[in-house]
Every structure is written in structure tokens, then in C-alpha cells.
Write a protein that holds these residues in place. Structure first.
Motif, PDB file in Angstrom:
ATOM      1  N   MET A  13       0.843  -1.165   0.000  1.00 20.44           N
ATOM      2  CA  MET A  13       0.000   0.000   0.000  1.00 20.44           C
ATOM      3  C   MET A  13       0.897   1.239   0.000  1.00 20.44           C
ATOM      4  SD  MET A  13      -2.651   1.412   2.896  1.00 20.44           S
ATOM      5  CE  MET A  13      -3.992   0.381   2.393  1.00 20.44           C
ATOM      6  N   ILE A  14       0.455   2.238  -0.752  1.00 21.22           N
ATOM      7  CA  ILE A  14       1.161   3.516  -0.768  1.00 21.22           C
ATOM      8  C   ILE A  14       0.506   4.429   0.268  1.00 21.22           C
ATOM      9  CG2 ILE A  14       1.845   5.511  -2.133  1.00 21.22           C
ATOM     10  CD1 ILE A  14       3.116   2.859  -3.075  1.00 21.22           C
ATOM     11  N   VAL A  15       1.337   4.968   1.158  1.00 23.68           N
ATOM     12  CA  VAL A  15       0.865   5.860   2.215  1.00 23.68           C
ATOM     13  C   VAL A  15       1.456   7.242   1.969  1.00 23.68           C
ATOM     14  CG1 VAL A  15       0.851   6.301   4.701  1.00 23.68           C
ATOM     15  CG2 VAL A  15       0.767   3.935   3.849  1.00 23.68           C
ATOM     16  N   ARG A  16       0.605   8.243   1.966  1.00 25.79           N
ATOM     17  CA  ARG A  16       1.074   9.623   1.841  1.00 25.79           C
ATOM     18  C   ARG A  16       1.012  10.287   3.208  1.00 25.79           C
ATOM     19  NH1 ARG A  16       2.320  13.257  -1.493  1.00 25.79           N
ATOM     20  NH2 ARG A  16       1.640  12.150  -3.357  1.00 25.79           N
ATOM     21  N   ILE A  17       2.123  10.875   3.612  1.00 26.62           N
ATOM     22  CA  ILE A  17       2.143  11.742   4.792  1.00 26.62           C
ATOM     23  C   ILE A  17       2.099  13.157   4.240  1.00 26.62           C
ATOM     24  CG2 ILE A  17       3.402  12.514   6.823  1.00 26.62           C
ATOM     25  CD1 ILE A  17       4.700   9.712   6.948  1.00 26.62           C
ATOM     26  N   MET A  18       1.028  13.847   4.536  1.00 25.75           N
ATOM     27  CA  MET A  18       0.837  15.177   3.959  1.00 25.75           C
ATOM     28  C   MET A  18       2.025  16.081   4.294  1.00 25.75           C
ATOM     29  SD  MET A  18      -3.248  15.521   4.614  1.00 25.75           S
ATOM     30  CE  MET A  18      -3.366  17.166   3.963  1.00 25.75           C
ATOM     31  N   GLY A  19       2.524  16.745   3.276  1.00 30.49           N
ATOM     32  CA  GLY A  19       3.644  17.652   3.449  1.00 30.49           C
ATOM     33  C   GLY A  19       5.005  16.983   3.409  1.00 30.49           C
ATOM     34  N   GLU A  20       5.030  15.653   3.323  1.00 37.05           N
ATOM     35  CA  GLU A  20       6.315  14.938   3.330  1.00 37.05           C
ATOM     36  C   GLU A  20       6.558  14.116   2.083  1.00 37.05           C
ATOM     37  OE1 GLU A  20       7.366  12.648   6.749  1.00 37.05           O
ATOM     38  OE2 GLU A  20       6.620  14.173   8.110  1.00 37.05           O
ATOM     39  N   GLY A  21       5.595  13.363   1.644  1.00 33.89           N
ATOM     40  CA  GLY A  21       5.787  12.482   0.506  1.00 33.89           C
ATOM     41  C   GLY A  21       5.121  11.147   0.739  1.00 33.89           C
ATOM     42  N   GLN A  22       5.523  10.174  -0.065  1.00 34.39           N
ATOM     43  CA  GLN A  22       4.890   8.859  -0.031  1.00 34.39           C
ATOM     44  C   GLN A  22       5.854   7.784   0.443  1.00 34.39           C
ATOM     45  OE1 GLN A  22       3.568   8.942  -4.215  1.00 34.39           O
ATOM     46  NE2 GLN A  22       1.490   8.719  -3.396  1.00 34.39           N
ATOM     47  N   VAL A  23       5.256   6.767   1.056  1.00 28.35           N
ATOM     48  CA  VAL A  23       5.997   5.625   1.581  1.00 28.35           C
ATOM     49  C   VAL A  23       5.271   4.373   1.125  1.00 28.35           C
ATOM     50  CG1 VAL A  23       6.707   4.444   3.703  1.00 28.35           C
ATOM     51  CG2 VAL A  23       6.696   6.931   3.610  1.00 28.35           C
ATOM     52  N   GLU A  24       6.025   3.360   0.688  1.00 28.94           N
ATOM     53  CA  GLU A  24       5.406   2.083   0.369  1.00 28.94           C
ATOM     54  C   GLU A  24       5.446   1.223   1.623  1.00 28.94           C
ATOM     55  OE1 GLU A  24       5.353  -1.368  -3.019  1.00 28.94           O
ATOM     56  OE2 GLU A  24       6.954   0.114  -3.045  1.00 28.94           O
ATOM     57  N   LEU A  25       4.283   0.722   2.012  1.00 32.46           N
ATOM     58  CA  LEU A  25       4.140  -0.037   3.250  1.00 32.46           C
ATOM     59  C   LEU A  25       3.449  -1.351   2.930  1.00 32.46           C
ATOM     60  CD1 LEU A  25       4.497   0.352   6.393  1.00 32.46           C
ATOM     61  CD2 LEU A  25       2.132   1.108   6.391  1.00 32.46           C
ATOM     62  N   ASP A  26       4.049  -2.444   3.330  1.00 32.04           N
ATOM     63  CA  ASP A  26       3.437  -3.742   3.119  1.00 32.04           C
ATOM     64  C   ASP A  26       2.118  -3.807   3.892  1.00 32.04           C
ATOM     65  OD1 ASP A  26       3.093  -6.791   3.935  1.00 32.04           O
ATOM     66  OD2 ASP A  26       4.307  -6.677   2.094  1.00 32.04           O
ATOM     67  N   ASP A  27       1.075  -4.304   3.245  1.00 33.61           N
ATOM     68  CA  ASP A  27      -0.248  -4.375   3.880  1.00 33.61           C
ATOM     69  C   ASP A  27      -0.219  -5.114   5.210  1.00 33.61           C
ATOM     70  OD1 ASP A  27      -1.299  -2.965   1.778  1.00 33.61           O
ATOM     71  OD2 ASP A  27      -2.286  -4.685   0.840  1.00 33.61           O
ATOM     72  N   SER A  28       0.686  -6.079   5.354  1.00 37.45           N
ATOM     73  CA  SER A  28       0.754  -6.838   6.607  1.00 37.45           C
ATOM     74  C   SER A  28       1.175  -5.961   7.785  1.00 37.45           C
ATOM     75  CB  SER A  28       1.724  -8.008   6.470  1.00 37.45           C
ATOM     76  OG  SER A  28       3.055  -7.535   6.291  1.00 37.45           O
ATOM     77  N   ARG A  29       1.770  -4.813   7.516  1.00 32.60           N
ATOM     78  CA  ARG A  29       2.211  -3.897   8.576  1.00 32.60           C
ATOM     79  C   ARG A  29       1.075  -3.063   9.154  1.00 32.60           C
ATOM     80  NH1 ARG A  29       7.152  -5.061  10.563  1.00 32.60           N
ATOM     81  NH2 ARG A  29       8.718  -5.132   8.946  1.00 32.60           N
ATOM     82  N   LEU A  30      -0.066  -3.013   8.451  1.00 32.55           N
ATOM     83  CA  LEU A  30      -1.180  -2.193   8.922  1.00 32.55           C
ATOM     84  C   LEU A  30      -1.677  -2.641  10.293  1.00 32.55           C
ATOM     85  CD1 LEU A  30      -3.212  -1.656   5.640  1.00 32.55           C
ATOM     86  CD2 LEU A  30      -1.653  -0.065   6.786  1.00 32.55           C
ATOM     87  N   THR A  31      -1.615  -3.930  10.569  1.00 37.67           N
ATOM     88  CA  THR A  31      -2.069  -4.406  11.877  1.00 37.67           C
ATOM     89  C   THR A  31      -1.203  -3.842  13.001  1.00 37.67           C
ATOM     90  OG1 THR A  31      -0.786  -6.438  11.628  1.00 37.67           O
ATOM     91  CG2 THR A  31      -3.105  -6.528  10.977  1.00 37.67           C
TER      92      THR A  31
END
Length: 92
Positions: free
Chosen positions: A1-19
Motif C-alpha cells: 500500500m502507498i501511504v502519503r504523509i501530507m507535506g512529506e511524501g509517499q511511503v510504500e508499506l506492506d499491507d501486513s504492517r497495517l495491523t
């Protein structure tokens, strides 16, 4: 999953990390509901730090569709309250 932190940019995060982020998300939601500014600030910082630590930053010139958008570190309690609605930041 691609996660955007507003004002910083994007990070790719494995879906398994969401838990791993769910607990922080639950804490943040509770603090928002109580209006606990200090707790909110502490938990938002911890949540953003966890995303940065667990994810892989995308290049600055990359613009991928974000599956999750997180507030900036300096976002106010009311601003985040509007983003959250009743569901929290992390999809369950």
C-alpha cells in the motif's frame, strides 16, 4: 500500500504492517474524542514515526495513487478529527 504523509511524501508499506499500526490508530481516535491535545500530539508523532520506520520512501518525483493519507506532523486536532470521521486513519 502507498501511504502519503501530507507535506512529506509517499511511503510504500506492506499491507501486513497495517495491523501493527492499528493500536496507535485506536489511541489517536480515543484522544481525539476526548480532546486530549497532548496525547493526540504524542500518538500522531508515534504513528507517523512507525510508518516511516516500517515503510520504504518513494522517490520525491514519484506520484502514485495513495491508499492511505495521513496528516502532517503539525496537523491540528480539529483538522485530523475531520479526516478521521468515525473510522480512524487506518482501514480496518
Amino acid at each position: 500500500m502507498i501511504v502519503r504523509i501530507m507535506g512529506e511524501g509517499q511511503v510504500e508499506l506492506d499491507d501486513s504492517r497495517l495491523t501493527e499500526l492499528d493500536e496507535l490508530d485506536d489511541e489517536l481516535l480515543a484522544e481525539l474524542q476526548r480532546g486530549d491535545e497532548a496525547g493526540f500530539r504524542r500518538t500522531l508523532t508515534a504513528l507517523l514515526d512507525a510508518v516511516r520506520r516500517l515503510g520504504t520512501p518513494l522517490p520525491d518525483d514519484s506520484l502514485e495513487p495513495s491508499g492511505l493519507i495521513l496528516p502532517s506532523p503539525d496537523a491540528g486536532l480539529e483538522e485530523v478529527r475531520e479526516m478521521l470521521g468515525a473510522d480512524g486513519l487506518i482501514p480496518g
